[in-house]
Design an enzyme around this catalytic site. Structure first.
Site, PDB file in Angstrom:
ATOM      1  CB  CYS A   1     -15.658  16.226  66.782  1.00 29.90           C
ATOM      2  SG  CYS A   1     -14.887  17.860  66.838  1.00 29.90           S
ATOM      3  CB  CYS A   2     -17.561  15.846  61.758  1.00 30.74           C
ATOM      4  SG  CYS A   2     -15.832  15.787  61.243  1.00 30.74           S
TER       5      CYS A   2
ATOM      6  CB  CYS B   1     -10.537  21.242  61.810  1.00 29.54           C
ATOM      7  SG  CYS B   1     -12.287  21.658  61.847  1.00 29.54           S
TER       8      CYS B   1
ATOM      9  CB  CYS C   1      -8.928  17.052  61.510  1.00 23.66           C
ATOM     10  SG  CYS C   1      -9.619  16.811  63.144  1.00 23.66           S
TER      11      CYS C   1
ATOM     12  CB  CYS D   1     -17.271  15.701  57.936  1.00 19.76           C
ATOM     13  SG  CYS D   1     -17.649  16.796  56.590  1.00 19.76           S
TER      14      CYS D   1
HETATM   15 FE1  SF4 Z   1     -13.886  18.176  64.742  1.00 19.76          FE
HETATM   16 FE2  SF4 Z   1     -11.753  17.510  63.260  1.00 19.76          FE
HETATM   17 FE3  SF4 Z   1     -14.269  17.291  62.262  1.00 19.76          FE
HETATM   18 FE4  SF4 Z   1     -13.080  19.689  62.690  1.00 19.76          FE
HETATM   19  S1  SF4 Z   1     -12.490  18.095  61.190  1.00 19.76           S
HETATM   20  S2  SF4 Z   1     -15.155  19.152  63.170  1.00 19.76           S
HETATM   21  S3  SF4 Z   1     -11.990  19.297  64.614  1.00 19.76           S
HETATM   22  S4  SF4 Z   1     -13.343  16.125  63.956  1.00 19.76           S
END
Ligand code: SF4
Length: 246
Positions: free
Chosen positions: A120-121, A203, A206, A231
């Site tokens: 996701c990141c 986010c 998170c 990330c």
């Molecule tokens: Fe995805 Fe969470 Fe990373 Fe944002 S912080 S990109 S929602 S995993």
């Protein structure tokens, strides 16, 4: 003349002696139009943006909207643009990548495993960042040494090996106190969540608040062990460097 990796050893001690605005001006003069501030609207990024604007330096700022940010962060983007009379360019994730991932793995897939969280990141942050940085030869970040163990090794200049461009960390030797003193003294806009127990803001899904005395990163990806909390945005000597409010 553009800077190469082999120049860093000589340049770092010289630049360490200069004021932050002088370092930014030095870089802006070299990388005319090919230099950016990557901002996540964290306090350090806001300080750098303020210095850039106060000295009318030709450095534009961009941010990445992952699609899952806090409303307070969106409000801060607007407030900052109004305060300085600028536009902060916004990059977004690739729509088809998001659709494919969500439809195959679920809307909140990042809670299911470290691999899915990193995926996701990657699609929401790292890929748009890479796309944005393709247009420049130098990027400016708000990293500070005392944010984490891995950041202690960072310098005012470093070479981004992944993207083959120069990275400048003008606040690398600043303390958190210095950052907040600057913000208060210069009336710099900041995220209202910082007053509500969120020292590091990413986010919304998170990030959660921390209690006094906890490490400022505790609220980021709180369900994961510390060693997994990165990330993929910052890489030093081939290793990932944990991020602050990015
Ligand atoms: Fe995805 Fe969470 Fe990373 Fe944002 S912080 S990109 S929602 S995993």
């Amino acid at each position: 003349m553009k800077i190469s990796k082999k120049d860093l050893k000589d340049l770092i001690p010289k630049l360490k002696e200069r004021k932050t605005n002088e370092v930014l001006k030095w870089a802006a003069d070299i990388y005319k139009g090919k230099i950016v501030l990557t901002t996540s609207l964290g306090p350090e990024d806001q300080v750098i943006l303020d210095i850039i604007q106060n000295h009318s330096l030709p450095i534009h700022a961009f941010t990445i909207d992952t699609g899952r940010l806090f409303n307070e962060t969106y409000e801060l983007i607007e407030k900052t643009e109004t305060h300085y009379g600028i536009k902060i360019r916004t990059y977004f994730p690739d729509t088809s990548e998001i659709e494919e991932t969500i439809n195959s793995s679920g809307i909140n897939m990042f809670y299911k495993s470290i691999e899915q969280r990193k995926q996701c990141c990657k699609i929401r942050k790292v890929n748009p960042l890479n796309r944005a940085l393709k247009e420049v030869e130098c990027w400016i970040t708000g990293l500070r040494k005392d944010q984490s163990k891995s950041r202690e090794k960072q310098n005012i200049l470093s070479w981004d090996q992944t993207r083959e461009i120069l990275k400048i960390n003008p606040l690398i030797n600043w303390t958190e106190q210095q950052v907040w003193d600057y913000i208060k003294k210069n009336n710099v806009p900041y995220n209202t969540l910082h007053k509500k127990g969120y020292p590091s803001i990413g986010c919304a899904c998170c990030t959660k608040e921390v209690i006094q005395g906890e490490h400022f990163r505790t609220g980021r990806w709180w369900w994961e062990a510390n060693e997994h909390k990165e990330c993929g945005i910052h890489i030093l000597d081939g290793k990932l460097v944990r991020t602050g409010s990015k």
